[in-house]
Design an enzyme around this catalytic site. Structure first.
Site, PDB file in Angstrom:
ATOM      1  N   LYS A 289      81.530  36.248  67.088  1.00  0.00           N
ATOM      2  CA  LYS A 289      82.759  36.386  67.870  1.00  0.00           C
ATOM      3  C   LYS A 289      82.426  37.028  69.212  1.00  0.00           C
ATOM      4  O   LYS A 289      81.744  38.045  69.265  1.00  0.00           O
ATOM      5  CB  LYS A 289      83.774  37.231  67.112  1.00  0.00           C
ATOM      6  CG  LYS A 289      85.181  37.207  67.710  1.00  0.00           C
ATOM      7  CD  LYS A 289      86.180  37.903  66.802  1.00  0.00           C
ATOM      8  CE  LYS A 289      87.590  37.797  67.370  1.00  0.00           C
ATOM      9  NZ  LYS A 289      88.596  38.451  66.508  1.00  0.00           N
ATOM     10  N   GLU A 379     100.167  39.259  53.183  1.00  0.00           N
ATOM     11  CA  GLU A 379     101.451  39.954  53.282  1.00  0.00           C
ATOM     12  C   GLU A 379     102.190  40.003  51.951  1.00  0.00           C
ATOM     13  O   GLU A 379     102.851  41.003  51.631  1.00  0.00           O
ATOM     14  CB  GLU A 379     102.326  39.286  54.347  1.00  0.00           C
ATOM     15  CG  GLU A 379     101.838  39.474  55.771  1.00  0.00           C
ATOM     16  CD  GLU A 379     100.781  38.460  56.181  1.00  0.00           C
ATOM     17  OE1 GLU A 379     100.257  38.573  57.303  1.00  0.00           O
ATOM     18  OE2 GLU A 379     100.462  37.556  55.368  1.00  0.00           O
ATOM     19  N   ARG A 407     106.317  36.100  55.732  1.00  0.00           N
ATOM     20  CA  ARG A 407     105.417  35.479  54.760  1.00  0.00           C
ATOM     21  C   ARG A 407     105.492  36.162  53.400  1.00  0.00           C
ATOM     22  O   ARG A 407     105.076  35.598  52.393  1.00  0.00           O
ATOM     23  CB  ARG A 407     103.984  35.519  55.281  1.00  0.00           C
ATOM     24  CG  ARG A 407     103.827  35.045  56.709  1.00  0.00           C
ATOM     25  CD  ARG A 407     102.385  34.891  57.113  1.00  0.00           C
ATOM     26  NE  ARG A 407     101.930  33.543  56.826  1.00  0.00           N
ATOM     27  CZ  ARG A 407     100.668  33.146  56.938  1.00  0.00           C
ATOM     28  NH1 ARG A 407      99.746  33.991  57.304  1.00  0.00           N
ATOM     29  NH2 ARG A 407     100.330  31.905  56.677  1.00  0.00           N
TER      30      ARG A 407
END
Length: 641
Positions: A289, A379, A407
């Site tokens: 990344k 979640e 969610r």
């Protein structure tokens, strides 16, 4: 608006579509990648935006569009943080400087923006499900296009990704899943899957273990027929157990990798070969990344996104420095208050779902690590985990963005509300969230929380109120408690070090008036406070009431208001349908002598991206919008006389 446009390199300047990319020789692909990476850095260093993820998949993006015939071949990106290179290679290079700006390009893939954006995203872990739907539809329609879903190792931690893989394994439809493994999402990944991926990407360790075992088996094979048969069975079992990707194979996927995600020529060759492989398959690609920008490689959390200009060589901020004391963000007020409360009450715990930095829960994780939990991109689990803690007498504070809590809504309903457990939901990014756009605006939480039994629905007007509501929630023992607050800076007011208990369902009077009462819910009330002076100049005497609670309502205050005013305006930074204004209208609906009410909120529409101020102006929810509504209401009253 800053209209600076980065200048593309000589090869990138000729690429206006994937068809143009295919005209480049394989030997030139590394140069294309370098120019693409430079273009992203040049643009984001001036205009800001998500950063590290897109730099990490430059080679993968280039290889995908080089090998596949997009948009006929369907390419699905998960989350979309990493799709900048994709946008630039698919005809949006010259408009890329408008990325995430008001009326400009979206920061995420968006179906209405380009045919190359096959699926709109913003929340994680949807790509495999969507890709499987596309591949099955292709089979039913007897088409022959390819479908590729790109998902990060962070997004792979969510249950939805495994639900999709479990289904894909038995559907046996041609689908390529590319696992982009950089060991990061926004914050470092957590959980057993992360450790599994780390293990199978440590190929040196794996290869040594395999070689040692195979040497031992080779010895057994020379020791007679029975030993040879036993060795063969052991070899088959060990191959299944030790081969990287055995988890994915068990779900019905052919596994390939791990492979270097920064060797574009090799990636292109492997993708070309995989087109010939039928059924569900997974290519495990290892990337870094922030690749190509040293500061982003060193600090991947910080450089997930940049909100201000920076030096594209050093990474140093170019934002103008102010001598003023910085105004704290609401998320930091939340975190500091939670730590204060937790130090006084050992029953308090903190939970977040892969957003320790975004919610500032990281502060508690550092100061009180045994009572602060990051559960990963999960979640649903976060909510039920909190419910389990609450059954044992603990006081969990669940910090999740308003849009992401959607969610886990089934769990909010069944596991918390119905059981009336004292879980506190701290919903960050409530209201319009800014440049992230429709997938990130927190517009629905008032409506979806208010309809549930037992749940208190609250919102502070300022940081002092946020502290006090958190204190109130920590002491409230009658059931679930929700607090919504926006992204960004608080008011900068001087905050009392002491906490004050606010009786649930009690608002406060900010200013008295005679003509119109403005009833606000949350920080949007600060616009109303600004509007009072302009209304006074216009000859309109307005009162302002910070209601604090959409449920329970302060009915005593509402009765007082209805006796004093013939006209009221309710305002909230949330969906108009089913929200705070609706609650007030419902209360007044059976009153014979009720005031004329105007409900100000977000109408039944999708709100695009822009700064919070730009969007509030567009939606008519700023001070000017309140003044306009008040004047219109009074004009209508005058015309009736």
């Amino acid at each position: 608006m800053n209209n600076y446009k980065a200048v593309p390199g000589p090869l990138l300047s000729t690429i206006n579509s994937p068809d143009d990319l295919k005209k480049v020789s394989a030997d030139q692909l590394p140069q294309v990648c370098q120019e693409l990476r430079d273009f992203i850095i040049d643009t984001v260093s001036v205009h800001g935006g998500h950063f590290g993820a897109s730099l990490g998949v430059v080679e993968l993006t280039t290889a995908l569009h080089y090998v596949y015939d997009t948009p006929e071949d369907q390419l699905v990106w998960d989350v979309g943080h990493q799709a900048y290179g994709h946008k630039i290679l698919t005809g949006r290079r010259d408009d890329f400087h408008t990325n995430r700006k008001y009326l400009g390009l979206s920061g995420f893939p968006k179906r209405t923006e380009s045919p190359y954006d096959t699926f709109g995203v913003g929340h994680s872990s949807t790509s495999i499900s969507a890709g499987l739907g596309m591949s099955v539809a292709r089979d039913l329609l007897q088409k022959n296009n390819e479908v590729v879903a790109v998902i990060g190792d962070g997004a792979m931690t969510a249950g939805m990704a495994f639900e999709a893989m479990n289904n894909a394994g038995v559907q046996n439809s041609d689908l390529l899943v590319i696992l982009n493994d950089n060991r990061m999402s926004i914050d470092p990944n957590v959980g057993a899957l992360n450790e599994y991926l780390a293990d199978i990407t440590t190929t040196q360790t794996f290869n040594k273990m395999r070689d040692d075992l195979y040497n031992m088996l080779g010895y057994f094979k020379g020791a007679g027929e029975k030993m040879r048969k036993m060795a063969s069975r052991m070899e088959a079992a060990l191959t299944t157990a030790l081969t990287p990707g055995s988890l994915f194979r068990s779900l019905g996927f052919k596994y390939y990798g791990p492979v270097d995600g920064h060797n574009v020529k090799n990636l292109a060759r492997q993708l070309h070969d995989l087109k010939k492989v039928s059924g569900p398959k997974l290519l495990h690609v290892v990337t870094v990344k922030g690749k190509g920008f040293a500061p982003a490689e060193r600090d991947q959390v910080k450089w997930h996104a940049s909100g201000s200009p920076f030096d594209k060589v050093t990474g140093n901020s170019l934002a103008k420095k102010s001598n003023d004391k910085p105004v704290p963000k609401y998320q930091d007020v939340f975190a500091d208050s939670l730590i204060e409360l937790a130090k006084k009450n050992e029953l308090i715990t903190g939970i977040t779902a892969a957003m320790p930095s975004g919610t500032s829960m990281l502060k508690m994780m550092e100061e009180i690590p045994d009572r602060a939990f990051d559960v990963g991109i999960a979640e649903q689990h976060a909510v039920t985990f909190a419910a389990g803690l609450a059954t044992q007498g603990l006081k969990p504070f669940v910090a999740i963005y308003s849009t992401f809590l959607q969610r886990g809504y089934d769990q909010v309903v069944h596991d918390v509300a119905i059981q009336n457990l004292p879980v506190v939901f701290c919903m960050d990014r409530a209201g319009v969230a800014g440049a992230d756009g429709p997938t990130h605006h927190g517009l629905f939480d008032v409506s979806y929380m208010r309809c549930l039994p037992n749940v208190v629905v609250s919102a502070p007007m300022d940081e002092q109120d946020l502290r006090n509501l958190m204190y109130t929630a920590s002491r409230y023992g009658e059931g679930p408690f929700s607090i919504r607050y926006p992204r960004g800076a608080a008011t900068g007011m001087k905050v009392s070090p002491e906490f004050e208990y606010i009786t649930p369902g009690k608002g406060r009077t900010i200013a008295e008036g005679e003509d119109i009462a403005i009833l606000s819910f949350g920080t949007i009330g600060n616009y109303a406070a600004e509007a009072l002076d302009e209304l006074k100049i216009a000859g309109i005497s307005a009162g302002l009431y910070d209601m604090r609670f959409a449920k329970p309502l302060d009915t005593e205050l509402l009765d007082d208001i209805s006796r004093k005013y013939r006209h009221i305006i309710t305002i909230e930074d949330a969906a108009r349908f089913g929200g705070f204004g609706s609650a007030v209208a419902e209360y007044y609906s059976d009153k014979e002598d009720r005031p004329v009410q105007v409900i100000m909120g977000v109408e039944d529409r999708v709100v695009e991206h822009g700064t919070q101020k730009e969007l509030h102006r567009e939606l008519g929810l700023d001070a000017q919008g309140i003044v306009e509504q008040a004047k219109l209401l009074m004009e209508k009253q005058t015309s009736r006389l």
